[in-house]
Design an enzyme around this catalytic site. Structure first.
Site, PDB file in Angstrom:
ATOM      1  N   ASP A 163       4.949   1.586  10.795  1.00 53.54           N
ATOM      2  CA  ASP A 163       4.118   0.843   9.844  1.00 53.54           C
ATOM      3  C   ASP A 163       2.641   0.989  10.194  1.00 53.54           C
ATOM      4  O   ASP A 163       2.266   1.072  11.369  1.00 53.54           O
ATOM      5  CB  ASP A 163       4.455  -0.645   9.875  1.00 53.54           C
ATOM      6  N   ASP A 196       7.371   4.459   7.839  1.00 51.99           N
ATOM      7  CA  ASP A 196       7.988   3.258   7.272  1.00 51.99           C
ATOM      8  C   ASP A 196       7.037   2.679   6.221  1.00 51.99           C
ATOM      9  O   ASP A 196       6.689   3.361   5.270  1.00 51.99           O
ATOM     10  CB  ASP A 196       8.333   2.272   8.375  1.00 51.99           C
ATOM     11  N   ASP A 200       3.962  -4.118   5.811  1.00 49.28           N
ATOM     12  CA  ASP A 200       5.235  -4.841   5.729  1.00 49.28           C
ATOM     13  C   ASP A 200       5.099  -6.250   6.293  1.00 49.28           C
ATOM     14  O   ASP A 200       4.352  -6.472   7.264  1.00 49.28           O
ATOM     15  CB  ASP A 200       6.326  -4.098   6.496  1.00 49.28           C
ATOM     16  N   ARG A 250       8.251  -0.180  -3.921  1.00 52.14           N
ATOM     17  CA  ARG A 250       7.886  -1.327  -3.088  1.00 52.14           C
ATOM     18  C   ARG A 250       6.413  -1.698  -3.260  1.00 52.14           C
ATOM     19  O   ARG A 250       5.624  -1.684  -2.313  1.00 52.14           O
ATOM     20  CB  ARG A 250       8.201  -1.072  -1.606  1.00 52.14           C
TER      21      ARG A 250
END
Length: 364
Positions: A163, A196, A200, A250
Site C-alpha cells: 500500500d 495492493d 486502504d 475500488r
C-alpha cells in the site's frame, strides 16, 4: 442591443470568470473535523528533512508533536540487490508530514498508520513503481520486499504491505490532502496483485477526510474494510474533490459504516467506482463520472450496501446487468460543508482537474 444591457452582460461575464478562477476553499471539512478534530503537528516543532532516515525518525517518535516538511525525492534505505531495502514508515500520533513545493515525492516509500490519531499528510506524491522495477527478473522471494507468488499465485510487492498509505487498527482523525497516488497503467501492467491499494483503511479506523488528491493508473484504489467481518460502526470517511483516473475499481470499495463521496471527478474506471457493501451507507453527491463502468453498485458480499444519490452527472457510463443496484439510504452527515461544496455539478470536472494534486495549495 441596448447599451446598458450589453454592459450588464459583460460585467456579469467578467465577475463569473473572476470567481471561477479563484482558488477554492481548501479548509478541512468532513469527518476528520469530528471526534475532537484533526490538527496534526500544529503547535509542535517544525523540522525539514532530506533523507528517509530522518523522515522515519521524526514520523515514528511517539508522544511528540511535529510538523515534518521535505522537498524533492525521498527513497527508501538499503537496496533491493542486497535484500536489505526498507521503505515503510509507521506514522505516530500528532504529526503533519507536508511536501514543499510541487516535487515532494516518496519514491518507493509507503506510510503506515496503525493505532494512531491526529495526523495530516499533505502535498506529497507516492508510488512503489521503483521497487517493482528494481526486482530482478525471475527473482525469488525477498523478505518484506517481494513475494514471487503472493497471496493469489502472482508476484506481489510487500513494501508497506503493497500500500502507498495504509490506515489500520484503531486509528482516527486523519486528513490526507493534495496528494498524488499512482502505480502503473492497469491495462499495460495486468497483474492486479503486484501492488495492493493506493489508500486502504481497515479495522476500527474512522473520522478521516481525503481531499483534493489525484489517484491514477492502478488496479485497486481504496479498500475500506478488508473482509465482510471487518465492520466498524464509526468507520466514517469523507472523500471530496479528488481526481480518479484510469483505475480498475475500488473508488472506493466500502464495507460497513458511513461515507460521504462528493464533488469528485472520476474518469476511465473500467471495473467499478463506488462499491457499497455490508450495510454501508454512502452519500454520493454532486460527482462528475465520465467513461465509467458501474458508478454506484454492490458486488462480492452477501449483504449489499446502500447509497444516497444526490445530483450526480454521468457521461458515457454504463451499468452491468448482473450487479446489485444499492438500495436508498440517508447518510448521517453531521458536519457543515457548504463553504467548500461545488454547487454546480457540471463545474466539478474543471475545478478538480485544476486544483487536485500536489503543488496546488496556493500557499505552499
Amino acid at each position: 442591443m441596448n447599451k446598458k444591457f450589453l454592459n450588464l452582460v459583460l460585467f456579469l461575464l467578467v465577475i463569473t470568470a473572476q470567481s471561477y478562477g479563484q482558488t477554492p476553499n481548501f479548509s478541512l471539512v468532513g469527518f476528520a473535523t469530528q471526534n475532537g478534530g484533526t490538527t496534526g503537528g500544529e503547535g509542535g516543532k517544525e523540522v525539514v528533512v532530506n533523507t528517509f532516515e530522518d523522515l522515519k525518525k521524526y514520523a515514528e517518535i511517539v508522544d511528540t508533536t511535529y510538523v515534518i516538511k521535505f522537498a524533492g525525492t525521498i527513497t527508501g534505505s538499503g537496496s533491493i540487490a542486497n535484500q536489505d531495502y526498507v521503505g515503510s514508515i509507521k506514522v505516530a500520533s500528532n504529526k503533519s508530514i507536508i511536501g514543499i513545493g510541487d516535487q515532494a515525492f516518496l519514491d518507493g516509500v509507503g506510510l503506515s498508520i496503525k493505532d494512531a490519531k491526529n495526523i495530516i499528510i499533505k502535498n506529497i506524491k507516492l508510488s512503489l513503481i521503483s521497487v517493482a522495477k528494481a526486482i530482478p527478473a525471475d527473482s525469488e522471494n525477498i523478505a518484506k520486499t517481494y513475494s514471487k507468488l503472493g497471496d493469489e499465485g502472482r508476484p506481489q510487492i510487500l513494501v508497506n504491505g503493497g500500500d502507498l498509505i495504509s490506515i489500520q487498527g484503531a486509528s482516527s482523525n486523519i486528513w490526507i490532502d493534495h496528494c498524488e497516488f499512482f502505480e502503473e497503467n492497469p491495462r499495460e501492467q495486468t497483474n492486479q496483485d503486484l501492488y495492493d491499494g493506493l489508500l486502504d483503511v481497515k479495522g476500527n479506523s474512522g473520522y478521516i477526510t481525503v481531499s483534493w488528491c489525484y489517484f491514477h493508473d492502478h488496479h485497486k484504489c481504496s479498500l475500506i474494510g478488508n473482509s465482510d467481518k471487518d465492520l466498524y460502526a464509526d468507520r466514517k470517511i469523507t472523500f471530496h474533490h479528488n481526481y480518479y483516473k484510469t483505475l480498475q475499481e475500488r473508488v472506493p470499495l466500502y464495507r460497513g459504516g458511513t461515507a460521504h463521496f462528493f464533488n469528485n471527478y472520476v474518469y476511465d474506471i473500467y471495473g467499478g467506482v463506488v462499491n457499497t457493501r455490508d450495510n454501508a451507507c454512502v452519500r454520493v453527491e454532486k460527482n462528475y463520472f465520465e467513461k465509467c463502468k458501474n458508478t454506484i453498485y454492490s458486488k462480492n458480499s452477501s449483504i449489499v450496501g446502500s447509497a444516497e444519490r444526490i445530483d450526480n452527472e454521468e457521461l458515457d457510463c454504463f451499468f452491468s446487468n448482473n450487479l446489485a443496484y444499492p438500495a436508498d439510504c440517508t447518510a448521517d452527515i453531521q458536519y457543515q460543508y457548504s463553504d467548500v461544496l461545488t454547487n454546480t455539478t457540471s463545474e466539478v470536472k474543471d475545478v478538480v482537474i485544476q486544483f487536485a494534486g500536489v503543488g496546488k495549495l496556493g500557499d505552499n
